[in-house]
Design an enzyme around this catalytic site. Structure first.
Site, PDB file in Angstrom:
ATOM      1  CG  ASP A 216      -2.131   1.032   1.096  1.00  0.00           C
ATOM      2  OD1 ASP A 216      -2.844   0.817   2.047  1.00  0.00           O
ATOM      3  OD2 ASP A 216      -1.836   1.976   0.452  1.00  0.00           O
ATOM      4  CG  HIS A 218      -1.785   4.683   3.242  1.00  0.00           C
ATOM      5  ND1 HIS A 218      -2.213   6.172   4.175  1.00  0.00           N
ATOM      6  CD2 HIS A 218      -2.781   3.823   3.540  1.00  0.00           C
ATOM      7  CE1 HIS A 218      -3.239   5.539   4.822  1.00  0.00           C
ATOM      8  NE2 HIS A 218      -3.803   4.362   4.541  1.00  0.00           N
ATOM      9  CD  GLU A 345      -7.579  -3.680   3.689  1.00  0.00           C
ATOM     10  OE1 GLU A 345      -6.661  -3.293   4.535  1.00  0.00           O
ATOM     11  OE2 GLU A 345      -8.113  -3.107   3.184  1.00  0.00           O
TER      12      GLU A 345
HETATM   13  C1  CS2 Z   1      -5.460   1.386   4.461  1.00  0.00           C
HETATM   14  C2  CS2 Z   1      -6.596   1.515   5.818  1.00  0.00           C
HETATM   15  O1  CS2 Z   1      -6.253  -0.931   4.861  1.00  0.00           O
HETATM   16  C3  CS2 Z   1      -5.785  -0.217   3.998  1.00  0.00           C
HETATM   17  O2  CS2 Z   1      -5.605  -0.312   2.783  1.00  0.00           O
HETATM   18  O3  CS2 Z   1      -5.296   2.208   3.710  1.00  0.00           O
HETATM   19  O4  CS2 Z   1      -5.998   1.047   6.930  1.00  0.00           O
HETATM   20  C4  CS2 Z   1      -6.707   3.121   5.900  1.00  0.00           C
HETATM   21  O5  CS2 Z   1      -5.422   3.620   6.382  1.00  0.00           O
HETATM   22  C5  CS2 Z   1      -7.590   2.930   7.079  1.00  0.00           C
HETATM   23  O6  CS2 Z   1      -8.782   2.621   6.936  1.00  0.00           O
HETATM   24  C6  CS2 Z   1      -8.035   4.462   7.581  1.00  0.00           C
HETATM   25  O7  CS2 Z   1      -8.775   4.652   8.358  1.00  0.00           O
HETATM   26 MG    MG Z   2      -5.157   1.237   1.684  1.00  0.00          MG
END
Ligand code: CS2
Ligand code: MG
Length: 408
Positions: A216, A218, A345
């Site tokens: 990720d 992000h 996920e």
């Molecule tokens: C993240 C999340 O799981 C993921 O892919 O991007 O953990 C994200 O940071 C959270 O949902 C934020 O609340």
């Molecule tokens: Mg994510």
């Protein structure tokens, strides 16, 4: 039959959750998730003040009409809060409809298209050794697919890196901290770009070519930086590189796509099919990352996946712990039924959370299954929930080394 009651339930077993409970005049109960991490009380107010009064007396069977009524009728459309509120109503009504039919929800959505939903877990480490321990823990739990996040030399706490785990220990990472103000983290994209390829080289060296690996980004890179990372990760055959650049700039993905074959996943912060228009029609992504809770519910996410199917784009529904077990169950039922399922996920909720939300879904040999109880298969222990008061919590804010605010 009509809706007799609708309640907005807030609890905090380890983290905050917002749940909508709809009850029909015949006493059939449906649950919906409206949790928006770090902004929970916004959906509570939206639901209590503006949506619940509209539900009472309505026919719970007319899910599409209700969706349109809440979306078009609000005039002010889209956005995380509106779409989470609509999602909560939508999920609860699908739960009710499946309970009345006395079927698990996926049967109403077209039945099972697979024996189970491939799931990925989260592994992390401040260095490669602790990362390997975390990966081994997940392999031992049966995961066939693992998301890898790691510390970056020179940087402190960064996204996705939990406290290092010992053998057999649970990955426990809750980014929203119960603090009066958001924590601030430091970031340096160039240090990250220098480090990450070496991590995946080491992981492949240690675990071989078959283990499914994900990462990720992000939202932290420019399109060109994302293109360069995607290219440097090609030898390690990732299942996907996620949120490699902020998705608002849909055209930015053209740059990434033109430079690398590493599969791309985007969409967890999107709220609507319209957020994907260019990404899907130009085949700039391979996986839709939306969560059922943040995209207007099952009704909307199913339409999005039907649109994506035309372009051979698959699902990768967002399933961290801030999607409640109700939301996770809902997208698992949808994931069982749709043809273009990719992966789910699965960041495991805490034992506390799973005491409040009794779930029916199971995880066996790397596959999730929603179970065969009627509806979603989730029960809410209200007495226990009341013992966990809402506690304000914030997601961190990110700053570059020169102090500039950056995407967290
Ligand atoms: C993240 C999340 O799981 C993921 O892919 O991007 O953990 C994200 O940071 C959270 O949902 C934020 O609340
Ligand atoms: Mg994510």
């Amino acid at each position: 039959m009509t809706i007799r009651n609708a309640e907005v339930l807030v609890t905090s077993p380890g983290r905050n959750f917002v749940t909508l409970r709809i009850t029909t005049e015949d006493g059939v109960v449906g649950l919906g998730d409206a949790t928006v991490n770090g902004r929970e009380l916004a959906t509570v107010a939206y639901l209590r003040e503006h949506v619940v009064p509209l539900l009472i007396g309505k026919d719970e069977h007319n899910i599409e009409d209700m969706w349109q009524f809440l979306y078009r009728g609000a005039y002010w459309r889209r956005g995380p809060i509106t779409m989470a509120a609509i999602a909560a109503v939508d999920i609860a009504l699908w739960d009710i409809k499946a309970k009345i039919a006395n079927l698990p929800l996926y049967q109403l959505l077209g039945g099972a298209s697979r024996i189970g939903a491939l799931a990925y877990g989260h592994a992390s480490g401040s260095d490669n050794e602790s990362l390997f321990t975390s990966i081994r823990n997940h392999v031992d739990e049966g995961f066939k697919a693992i998301r890898v996040q790691t510390g970056v030399p020179g940087l402190g706490q960064i996204y996705g890196v939990a406290t290092d785990q010992r053998p057999g220990e649970r990955y426990d990472y809750e980014p929203a901290k119960r603090l009066p103000l958001p924590a601030e983290e430091n970031w340096d994209t160039r240090a990250y770009l220098r480090h990450i390829p070496s991590v995946f080289a080491a992981v492949r060296e240690e675990f071989g070519p078959e283990l499914i690996l994900l990462h990720d980004g992000h939202h932290r890179m420019t399109p060109n930086q994302a293109a360069s990372l995607g290219k440097s990760l090609e030898p390690y055959d990732l299942f996907w590189l996620e949120d490699c650049t902020p998705g608002e700039n849909q055209e930015g993905l053209r740059r990434v796509r033109s430079q690398t074959t590493t599969p791309l996943a985007i969409g967890e912060v999107f709220n609507s099919i319209h957020d994907y228009q260019t990404l899907i029609t130009e085949q700039l992504i391979d996986y839709v990352r939306s969560a059922v809770t943040h995209t207007g519910g099952i009704t909307a996410l199913r339409k999005l996946m039907d649109f994506a199917a035309i372009y051979q784009i698959k699902s990768g529904f967002h399933g961290p712990t801030d999607i409640s077990p109700v939301g996770q169950a809902a997208q698992l039922h949808l994931g069982m039924a749709i043809h273009n399922f990719g992966i789910q996920e699965y960041m495991k909720h805490s034992p506390e959370t799973l005491e409040v939300f009794k779930t029916s879904y199971t995880f066996t040999d790397g596959l999730l299954h929603p179970g065969n109880n009627p509806g979603l298969g989730v029960d809410y222990n209200e007495e226990l929930a009341k013992s966990y008061d809402y506690t304000p919590a914030y997601l961190p804010v990110n700053r570059l080394l020169d102090g500039t605010v950056h995407d967290w």
